[in-house]
Design a protein around this motif. Structure first.
Motif, mmCIF file in Angstrom:
data_model
loop_
_atom_site.group_PDB
_atom_site.id
_atom_site.type_symbol
_atom_site.label_atom_id
_atom_site.label_comp_id
_atom_site.label_asym_id
_atom_site.label_seq_id
_atom_site.Cartn_x
_atom_site.Cartn_y
_atom_site.Cartn_z
ATOM 1 N N SER A 141 -3.023 13.158 25.900
ATOM 2 C CA SER A 141 -1.866 13.804 24.838
ATOM 3 C C SER A 141 -1.711 12.711 23.823
ATOM 4 O O SER A 141 -1.750 12.849 22.579
ATOM 5 C CB SER A 141 -0.919 14.310 25.609
ATOM 6 O OG SER A 141 -0.170 13.150 26.346
ATOM 7 N N PHE A 183 -4.210 24.729 31.822
ATOM 8 C CA PHE A 183 -4.083 24.041 32.858
ATOM 9 C C PHE A 183 -2.219 24.270 33.472
ATOM 10 O O PHE A 183 -1.896 24.001 34.385
ATOM 11 C CB PHE A 183 -3.928 22.432 32.710
ATOM 12 C CG PHE A 183 -5.289 21.937 32.234
ATOM 13 C CD1 PHE A 183 -6.247 22.075 33.234
ATOM 14 C CD2 PHE A 183 -5.497 21.475 31.010
ATOM 15 C CE1 PHE A 183 -7.615 21.695 32.565
ATOM 16 C CE2 PHE A 183 -6.614 20.975 30.694
ATOM 17 C CZ PHE A 183 -7.860 21.048 31.728
ATOM 18 N N ALA A 197 -3.476 22.539 27.028
ATOM 19 C CA ALA A 197 -3.170 22.054 28.122
ATOM 20 C C ALA A 197 -2.315 23.267 28.816
ATOM 21 O O ALA A 197 -2.242 23.499 29.986
ATOM 22 C CB ALA A 197 -2.611 20.724 28.399
ATOM 23 N N LEU A 237 -9.653 18.081 25.436
ATOM 24 C CA LEU A 237 -9.548 18.481 26.965
ATOM 25 C C LEU A 237 -10.597 18.107 27.693
ATOM 26 O O LEU A 237 -10.239 17.597 28.667
ATOM 27 C CB LEU A 237 -8.871 19.985 27.050
ATOM 28 C CG LEU A 237 -7.621 20.147 26.160
ATOM 29 C CD1 LEU A 237 -7.448 21.768 26.065
ATOM 30 C CD2 LEU A 237 -6.523 19.733 26.758
ATOM 31 N N LYS A 269 -11.056 14.497 28.436
ATOM 32 C CA LYS A 269 -10.535 13.958 29.600
ATOM 33 C C LYS A 269 -11.199 14.258 31.052
ATOM 34 O O LYS A 269 -11.206 13.605 32.052
ATOM 35 C CB LYS A 269 -8.875 14.343 29.616
ATOM 36 C CG LYS A 269 -7.951 13.713 30.644
ATOM 37 C CD LYS A 269 -8.066 12.131 30.629
ATOM 38 C CE LYS A 269 -7.092 11.420 31.404
ATOM 39 N NZ LYS A 269 -7.124 10.093 31.475
ATOM 40 N N THR A 315 -4.220 20.709 21.244
ATOM 41 C CA THR A 315 -4.478 20.370 22.550
ATOM 42 C C THR A 315 -3.566 20.410 23.612
ATOM 43 O O THR A 315 -3.713 20.909 24.772
ATOM 44 C CB THR A 315 -4.855 18.634 22.546
ATOM 45 O OG1 THR A 315 -5.904 18.432 21.532
ATOM 46 C CG2 THR A 315 -5.171 18.120 24.018
ATOM 47 N N GLU A 318 0.539 23.722 32.154
ATOM 48 C CA GLU A 318 1.663 22.609 31.715
ATOM 49 C C GLU A 318 2.876 23.269 30.894
ATOM 50 O O GLU A 318 2.305 24.225 30.231
ATOM 51 C CB GLU A 318 0.965 21.649 30.827
ATOM 52 C CG GLU A 318 -0.125 20.649 31.768
ATOM 53 C CD GLU A 318 -0.549 19.548 30.919
ATOM 54 O OE1 GLU A 318 0.112 19.244 29.709
ATOM 55 O OE2 GLU A 318 -1.470 18.821 31.241
#
Length: 300
Positions: free
Chosen positions: A251, A121, A117, A175, A178, A113, A123
């Motif tokens: 997370s 995304f 992310a 993911l 969320k 995960t 991150e």
């Protein structure tokens, strides 16, 4: 509060894995999964019906299911396909592998995960998170060595690949959860994705299992099949409710939920009498240590 709910969900998930392993032992996989989707749907169907025909009875409660149009249901339908694909792979892997191997593999989902992310995304991982990822990789390598003692080749065993792919799809689902919880009501998502799964699974049973049912592993009823649905529905309800709370972090919730491996591991040792527990305990401790570092990294 959401963190406490995540721990509650983890315990329920641990028992869900135990009942799943018990139900799948010497049993046909697809009918067990089909009954799981049926019972899960029956749990939530009354809430859908009461919310529609007598909304005042549930409105304002945790169990109220608001009406939603296709603009919402299309996202829920996609979740159903993702989750059911993960379940099918995971069920086949669980049937053919020791739960003390499946559990630690599933516990690496938070790492997947987190990496997802990072890739999706943008991150960036901090030092603690990189340590957590590294520990998860090392634990997976050590787990493969433990598996070889039982004749399981991680590179070429198709059931291992089923569990790994199931974990990967589970991470994708996490993911996506969320995203869904930030936009839609949690009861709408949970109740309807179970309903959609039932219809999808019905098609799978008719095409893949029913024509070959007499030449494959026979299906037998086990009371634990019903317990699979009860404990999974309860675990997911608490999980979705936690994600819908202000300040909740996917997370951390995902990491805490994977603590379910402790419950399944203990039952694998005590009830299923699985082998090579000493080496697997080391693997499990590394997984849990990696989860702890991911938790530290998520707090910074």
């Amino acid at each position: 509060m959401w963190l406490l709910l995540a721990f509650c969900s983890a315990v329920l998930l641990g028992f869900y894995d135990v009942f799943k392993k018990k139900s799948l032992t010497d049993n046909a996989v697809l009918p067990v999964l089909g009954l799981n989707t049926l019972f899960s749907s029956l749990i939530f169907l009354p809430f859908i019906l009461v919310s529609y025909f007598h909304p005042a009875a549930l409105e304002g409660s945790l169990f109220y299911v608001p009406q939603a149009g296709w603009e919402v249901h299309k996202f829920i339908l996609l979740k159903s396909f993702i989750v059911l694909s993960s379940w099918m792979l995971g069920y086949f892997g669980m049937k053919h592998l020791p739960i003390t191997i499946v559990g630690p593999i599933n516990a690496t989902r938070p790492v997947m995960t987190l990496v997802g992310a990072m890739l999706v995304f943008g991150e960036r991982l901090n030092l603690y998170q990189w340590i957590g990822v590294l520990l998860a990789v090392v634990s997976f390598f050590l787990l493969s060595r433990s598996g070889r003692k039982e004749g399981i080749d991680f590179k070429h065993d198709r059931w291992i690949w089923c569990v790994v792919l199931a974990a990967l799809l589970g991470a994708i689902s996490g993911l996506y959860d969320k995203f869904l919880m930030g936009r839609f009501n949690n009861m709408v998502v949970q109740s309807w994705y179970n309903i959609y799964q039932l219809f999808i699974m019905g098609g799978v049973l008719m095409v893949l299992w029913w024509p070959k049912r007499k030449t494959t592993t026979p299906f037998r009823w086990d009371a634990c099949i019903l317990l699979i649905s009860l404990f999974l529905s309860a675990a997911d309800f608490v999980y979705f409710y936690a994600l819908g709370m202000d300040g909740s972090m996917i997370s951390i919730v995902s990491m805490v939920r994977r603590g379910s491996v402790v419950v399944s591991f203990l039952f694998g040792a005590m009830i299923f009498r699985e082998k090579n527990l000493k080496s697997k305990v080391t693997d499990l401790l590394l997984v849990l240590l990696g989860m702890f570092f991911l938790y530290l990294g998520s707090r910074n």
